[in-house]
Scaffold this motif. Structure first.
Motif, PDB file in Angstrom:
ATOM      1  N   SER A   1      14.801  18.241   3.943  1.00 49.15           N
ATOM      2  CA  SER A   1      14.803  19.401   3.039  1.00 49.15           C
ATOM      3  C   SER A   1      15.303  20.664   3.728  1.00 49.15           C
ATOM      4  N   MET A   2      16.267  20.506   4.624  1.00 53.38           N
ATOM      5  CA  MET A   2      16.840  21.642   5.352  1.00 53.38           C
ATOM      6  C   MET A   2      18.336  21.796   5.068  1.00 53.38           C
ATOM      7  N   ALA A   3      18.831  21.160   4.013  1.00 52.41           N
ATOM      8  CA  ALA A   3      20.257  21.208   3.698  1.00 52.41           C
ATOM      9  C   ALA A   3      20.709  22.616   3.325  1.00 52.41           C
ATOM     10  N   GLU A   4      19.829  23.404   2.755  1.00 45.76           N
ATOM     11  CA  GLU A   4      20.179  24.756   2.333  1.00 45.76           C
ATOM     12  C   GLU A   4      19.629  25.831   3.268  1.00 45.76           C
ATOM     13  N   CYS A   5      19.236  25.451   4.462  1.00 43.41           N
ATOM     14  CA  CYS A   5      18.630  26.405   5.388  1.00 43.41           C
ATOM     15  C   CYS A   5      19.684  27.338   5.987  1.00 43.41           C
ATOM     16  N   LYS A   6      19.208  28.403   6.565  1.00 42.44           N
ATOM     17  CA  LYS A   6      20.079  29.347   7.247  1.00 42.44           C
ATOM     18  C   LYS A   6      20.369  28.804   8.646  1.00 42.44           C
ATOM     19  N   PRO A   7      21.643  28.614   8.992  1.00 41.10           N
ATOM     20  CA  PRO A   7      21.949  28.056  10.312  1.00 41.10           C
ATOM     21  C   PRO A   7      21.672  29.065  11.428  1.00 41.10           C
ATOM     22  N   CYS A   8      21.411  28.543  12.619  1.00 42.37           N
ATOM     23  CA  CYS A   8      21.240  29.405  13.788  1.00 42.37           C
ATOM     24  C   CYS A   8      22.144  28.885  14.897  1.00 42.37           C
ATOM     25  N   MET A   9      22.417  29.731  15.861  1.00 45.77           N
ATOM     26  CA  MET A   9      23.363  29.387  16.910  1.00 45.77           C
ATOM     27  C   MET A   9      22.695  29.029  18.232  1.00 45.77           C
ATOM     28  N   THR A  10      21.378  29.121  18.296  1.00 41.70           N
ATOM     29  CA  THR A  10      20.672  28.759  19.523  1.00 41.70           C
ATOM     30  C   THR A  10      19.885  27.483  19.289  1.00 41.70           C
ATOM     31  N   LEU A  11      19.799  26.686  20.321  1.00 38.97           N
ATOM     32  CA  LEU A  11      19.182  25.373  20.216  1.00 38.97           C
ATOM     33  C   LEU A  11      17.667  25.430  20.097  1.00 38.97           C
ATOM     34  N   MET A  12      17.060  26.313  20.879  1.00 41.95           N
ATOM     35  CA  MET A  12      15.603  26.450  20.875  1.00 41.95           C
ATOM     36  C   MET A  12      15.251  27.923  20.995  1.00 41.95           C
ATOM     37  N   GLU A  13      14.052  28.207  20.610  1.00 42.61           N
ATOM     38  CA  GLU A  13      13.521  29.542  20.800  1.00 42.61           C
ATOM     39  C   GLU A  13      13.425  29.805  22.302  1.00 42.61           C
ATOM     40  N   GLU A  14      13.763  30.999  22.713  1.00 42.23           N
ATOM     41  CA  GLU A  14      13.732  31.325  24.136  1.00 42.23           C
ATOM     42  C   GLU A  14      12.308  31.272  24.690  1.00 42.23           C
TER      43      GLU A  14
ATOM     44  N   ALA B   1       7.707  23.607  13.673  1.00 43.05           N
ATOM     45  CA  ALA B   1       8.571  24.792  13.663  1.00 43.05           C
ATOM     46  C   ALA B   1       9.716  24.625  14.664  1.00 43.05           C
ATOM     47  N   ALA B   2       9.435  24.025  15.813  1.00 43.55           N
ATOM     48  CA  ALA B   2      10.481  23.785  16.814  1.00 43.55           C
ATOM     49  C   ALA B   2      11.501  22.769  16.294  1.00 43.55           C
ATOM     50  N   VAL B   3      11.034  21.750  15.568  1.00 45.10           N
ATOM     51  CA  VAL B   3      11.945  20.757  14.983  1.00 45.10           C
ATOM     52  C   VAL B   3      12.808  21.418  13.919  1.00 45.10           C
ATOM     53  N   LYS B   4      12.211  22.272  13.097  1.00 45.42           N
ATOM     54  CA  LYS B   4      12.971  22.966  12.065  1.00 45.42           C
ATOM     55  C   LYS B   4      14.022  23.886  12.683  1.00 45.42           C
ATOM     56  N   TRP B   5      13.688  24.534  13.797  1.00 45.48           N
ATOM     57  CA  TRP B   5      14.654  25.385  14.495  1.00 45.48           C
ATOM     58  C   TRP B   5      15.841  24.524  14.951  1.00 45.48           C
ATOM     59  N   LEU B   6      15.549  23.353  15.485  1.00 46.44           N
ATOM     60  CA  LEU B   6      16.586  22.423  15.933  1.00 46.44           C
ATOM     61  C   LEU B   6      17.456  21.966  14.764  1.00 46.44           C
ATOM     62  N   LEU B   7      16.843  21.710  13.628  1.00 45.80           N
ATOM     63  CA  LEU B   7      17.604  21.326  12.438  1.00 45.80           C
ATOM     64  C   LEU B   7      18.492  22.468  11.959  1.00 45.80           C
ATOM     65  N   ARG B   8      18.023  23.695  12.089  1.00 49.67           N
ATOM     66  CA  ARG B   8      18.859  24.848  11.733  1.00 49.67           C
ATOM     67  C   ARG B   8      20.063  24.947  12.664  1.00 49.67           C
ATOM     68  N   TYR B   9      19.886  24.612  13.942  1.00 53.81           N
ATOM     69  CA  TYR B   9      20.995  24.589  14.888  1.00 53.81           C
ATOM     70  C   TYR B   9      22.015  23.516  14.480  1.00 53.81           C
ATOM     71  N   ILE B  10      21.520  22.351  14.101  1.00 50.21           N
ATOM     72  CA  ILE B  10      22.405  21.272  13.672  1.00 50.21           C
ATOM     73  C   ILE B  10      23.174  21.675  12.422  1.00 50.21           C
ATOM     74  N   LYS B  11      22.510  22.390  11.522  1.00 52.37           N
ATOM     75  CA  LYS B  11      23.173  22.878  10.312  1.00 52.37           C
ATOM     76  C   LYS B  11      24.358  23.783  10.682  1.00 52.37           C
ATOM     77  N   GLY B  12      24.190  24.609  11.693  1.00 53.66           N
ATOM     78  CA  GLY B  12      25.269  25.502  12.122  1.00 53.66           C
ATOM     79  C   GLY B  12      26.338  24.800  12.921  1.00 53.66           C
ATOM     80  N   MET B  13      26.022  23.663  13.487  1.00 53.97           N
ATOM     81  CA  MET B  13      26.974  22.932  14.344  1.00 53.97           C
ATOM     82  C   MET B  13      27.148  21.488  13.865  1.00 53.97           C
ATOM     83  N   VAL B  14      27.281  21.268  12.573  1.00 49.80           N
ATOM     84  CA  VAL B  14      27.394  19.908  12.039  1.00 49.80           C
ATOM     85  C   VAL B  14      28.623  19.214  12.602  1.00 49.80           C
TER      86      VAL B  14
END
Length: 120
Positions: A38-51, A106-119
Motif C-alpha cells: 500500500s505504498m504505490a502512491e507514497c511520496k518518494p525519498c532520496m535517502t535510503l535510511m533515516e540518518e 517505519a524504517a521499512v516504510k522509509w525504505l519503500l519510499r526510497y524504492i519508489k523514488g528509485m524504481v
C-alpha cells in the motif's frame, strides 16, 4: 527442444541485453511490492535510511502485523539481487522479524519510499 529466443524475463528479473553489458532489473517486481505494501502512491525519498537510525529489539512501541512485516521484508530481500544499494538497510530491518514494532515498520516504510523514488 525448441529455441525460445533471447532471455528477457526470468523469476521476476528482467534481462536486458546491451551492446557491451547484460543488465538485470526488477522494475515490475518493485512496483508490485509497492502495491502490495500500500505504498504505490507514497511520496518518494532520496535517502535510503533515516540518518543515525537506532532500532532495538527491546522497543516499547506498539506491535505491528508480523506476517505483513515478514512478507514485505522477504520481498525486499529478493529485490536485493538486483539492487545492492539497499542490502544494508534490508539486512538491518531483517533483524526485527521475530517481534516487529511500529518503529521497525517505519524504517521499512522509509525504505519503500526510497524504492519508489528509485524504481528504475
Amino acid at each position: 527442444m525448441s529455441d525460445l529466443g533471447a532471455l528477457s524475463y526470468y523469476l521476476g528479473i528482467e534481462v536486458r541485453l546491451g551492446k557491451e553489458a547484460l543488465i538485470l532489473v526488477q522494475t515490475a517486481y518493485a512496483s508490485k511490492l509497492l502495491e502490495r505494501s500500500s505504498m504505490a502512491e507514497c511520496k518518494p525519498c532520496m535517502t535510503l535510511m533515516e540518518e543515525r537510525l537506532k532500532l532495538t529489539k527491546a522497543s516499547t512501541t506498539a506491535k505491528v502485523d508480523a506476517t505483513l512485516y515478514r512478507s514485505i521484508v522477504g520481498d525486499l530481500r529478493y529485490l536485493v539481487h538486483t539492487r545492492p544499494d539497499i542490502a544494508f538497510a534490508v539486512g538491518y530491518v531483517s533483524r526485527f522479524m521475530e517481534d516487529p514494532r511500529e518503529d521497525h515498520w517505519a524504517a521499512v516504510k522509509w525504505l519503500l519510499r526510497y524504492i519508489k523514488g528509485m524504481v528504475d
